[in-house]
Motif scaffolding. Structure first.
Motif, short mmCIF file in Angstrom:
data_model
loop_
_atom_site.label_atom_id
_atom_site.label_comp_id
_atom_site.label_asym_id
_atom_site.label_seq_id
_atom_site.Cartn_x
_atom_site.Cartn_y
_atom_site.Cartn_z
N HIS A 24 0.94 -1.07 0.12
CA HIS A 24 -0.06 -0.07 -0.06
C HIS A 24 0.70 1.24 0.05
CE1 HIS A 24 -3.31 2.91 1.05
NE2 HIS A 24 -4.09 2.03 0.78
N GLU A 25 0.49 2.33 -0.70
CA GLU A 25 1.27 3.38 -0.61
C GLU A 25 1.26 4.29 0.48
OE1 GLU A 25 3.09 5.09 -3.21
OE2 GLU A 25 2.85 3.47 -4.31
N MET A 26 0.37 4.13 1.52
CA MET A 26 0.20 4.79 2.59
C MET A 26 0.55 6.54 2.51
SD MET A 26 -0.77 2.53 4.76
CE MET A 26 -0.49 3.13 6.26
N GLU A 27 0.09 7.12 1.83
CA GLU A 27 0.51 8.57 1.57
C GLU A 27 0.00 9.37 2.63
OE1 GLU A 27 1.89 9.65 -1.66
OE2 GLU A 27 2.40 11.04 -0.26
N SER A 28 1.10 10.08 3.29
CA SER A 28 0.64 10.65 4.48
C SER A 28 -0.21 11.97 4.51
CB SER A 28 2.11 11.06 5.12
OG SER A 28 2.58 12.10 4.47
N GLY A 29 -0.43 12.73 3.52
CA GLY A 29 -1.05 13.71 3.23
C GLY A 29 -0.11 15.07 3.55
N GLN A 30 1.23 14.94 3.83
CA GLN A 30 2.19 15.80 4.11
C GLN A 30 3.04 16.16 2.64
OE1 GLN A 30 2.27 17.10 7.18
NE2 GLN A 30 0.62 15.67 7.81
N ARG A 31 3.08 14.87 2.05
CA ARG A 31 4.22 15.25 0.79
C ARG A 31 3.66 16.19 -0.07
NH1 ARG A 31 5.97 12.04 -3.27
NH2 ARG A 31 3.96 10.96 -3.33
N LYS A 32 4.49 16.96 -0.96
CA LYS A 32 4.20 17.74 -2.04
C LYS A 32 4.53 16.98 -3.26
CE LYS A 32 3.18 22.10 0.11
NZ LYS A 32 3.31 21.79 1.58
N ASP A 33 3.72 17.17 -4.36
CA ASP A 33 4.20 16.50 -5.68
C ASP A 33 5.15 17.72 -6.39
OD1 ASP A 33 2.72 18.52 -6.76
OD2 ASP A 33 1.02 16.84 -7.29
N LYS A 37 1.85 20.53 -5.23
CA LYS A 37 0.61 20.43 -4.58
C LYS A 37 0.72 19.43 -3.60
CE LYS A 37 -2.89 19.61 -7.20
NZ LYS A 37 -3.74 19.48 -8.40
N THR A 38 -0.16 19.49 -2.41
CA THR A 38 -0.02 18.41 -1.54
C THR A 38 -0.65 17.27 -2.03
OG1 THR A 38 -0.01 20.05 0.28
CG2 THR A 38 -0.65 17.98 0.95
N VAL A 39 -0.02 16.24 -1.91
CA VAL A 39 -0.75 14.95 -2.21
C VAL A 39 -1.56 14.23 -1.09
CG1 VAL A 39 -0.14 12.47 -3.06
CG2 VAL A 39 1.48 14.12 -3.47
N PRO A 40 -3.08 14.19 -1.59
CA PRO A 40 -3.91 13.76 -0.42
C PRO A 40 -3.67 12.47 0.25
CG PRO A 40 -4.98 13.99 -2.59
CD PRO A 40 -3.57 14.17 -2.86
N ALA A 41 -3.85 12.46 1.43
CA ALA A 41 -3.54 11.12 2.39
C ALA A 41 -4.19 9.97 1.79
CB ALA A 41 -3.95 11.47 3.85
#
Lengths: 103, 155
Positions: A24-33, A37-41
């Motif tokens: 699973h990617e487990m995108e934190s919602g803190q990272r920017k692309d 733009k903030t990558v949604p959690a």
């Protein structure tokens, strides 16, 4: 649907140790692309494991669990051939269920 | 006057449309049933313990062992484990004090399952990491400082 989980369950004496590797990617919602733009959690929120239908582990996860999460736990009982089923649900409502036999 | 009114109202509508398109109004966001949003929104160890149901401050315990590296070269994968030798441990949580969301993971320990779990977590920066265990209706903790070194030079 994401890739299958890798589940290894080993019985030793009266104890069964289970290791699960989830894909699973487990995108934190803190990272920017790259565009800033903030990558949604996007992350797994609940995960549980059953042994012959009995819950042996259940957890709630936040955004701080690593990408391709790893989890290890052990429980009393279990013998070779018993079935371990692991389910998760993420914050998009995606679900996955995989099973493995105790070795 | 008429023109001015038209301009203000139309720019307001554009702003709304932009907000929706940029994801400020997430249409798909939903939480899994049983997920404790309030606890995962907490910003500190004390707050996390409180939202999980601790009525008094958790007590440090030697019977709760937290395994975490002293130095994590990669903050995105930090292996943490916790073991409780106290009977009736029903929950184990991992809390990272300086993460944007302090509570990282919360494990329920059903009867028959060992009070020993490990997982990988992300850390934004060096911080104290806590293991929090619920024993009966009391809460105990173990703490360890984990240094996150970016660039992997181990210093």
């Amino acid at each position: 649907m994401s890739d299958p989980m890798r589940i290894r369950a080993q019985a030793q004496g009266d104890k069964t140790t289970v290791r699960v590797l989830v894909s699973h990617e487990m995108e934190s919602g803190q990272r920017k692309d790259a565009a800033g733009k903030t990558v949604p959690a996007w992350f797994i929120q609940t995960i549980n494991a059953t042994w012959n239908g009995k819950t042996v582990m259940s957890a709630q996860w936040g955004t701080a669990v690593s990408k391709n999460p790893f989890v290890q736990f052990s429980f009393k009982g279990g013998k070779a051939g018993d079935k371990i089923v692991v389910n998760w649900v993420d914050n998009h409502g995606d679900k996955r269920s995989d099973e493995a036999l105790v070795a | 006057m008429e023109r001015r009114e038209f301009l203000t109202s139309s720019s307001g509508a554009t702003a709304l449309a932009l907000a929706a398109a940029s994801g400020l109004v997430p249409a798909y966001a939903q939480n899994a049933p049983g997920w404790n949003k309030v606890a995962f929104d907490s910003k500190s160890f004390a707050e996390a313990a409180k939202t999980l149901g601790a009525t008094s401050a958790p007590v440090e315990s030697k019977e709760l062992v937290l395994q975490a590296p002293e130095i994590a070269e990669n903050g995105s994968v930090v292996r943490v484990g916790a073991q409780s030798s106290m009977a009736n441990t029903t929950q184990i949580a991992f809390v990272v004090e300086k993460n944007p969301s302090a509570l990282a993971a919360l494990f329920d320990i059903p009867a028959g399952t060992d009070a020993s779990v490990s997982t990988n977590i992300k850390m934004g920066q060096s911080s104290n990491v806590y293991a929090l265990a619920k024993v009966g209706d009391k809460y105990f903790y173990a703490v360890k400082e984990v240094k996150v070194t970016l660039g992997g030079c181990g210093g």
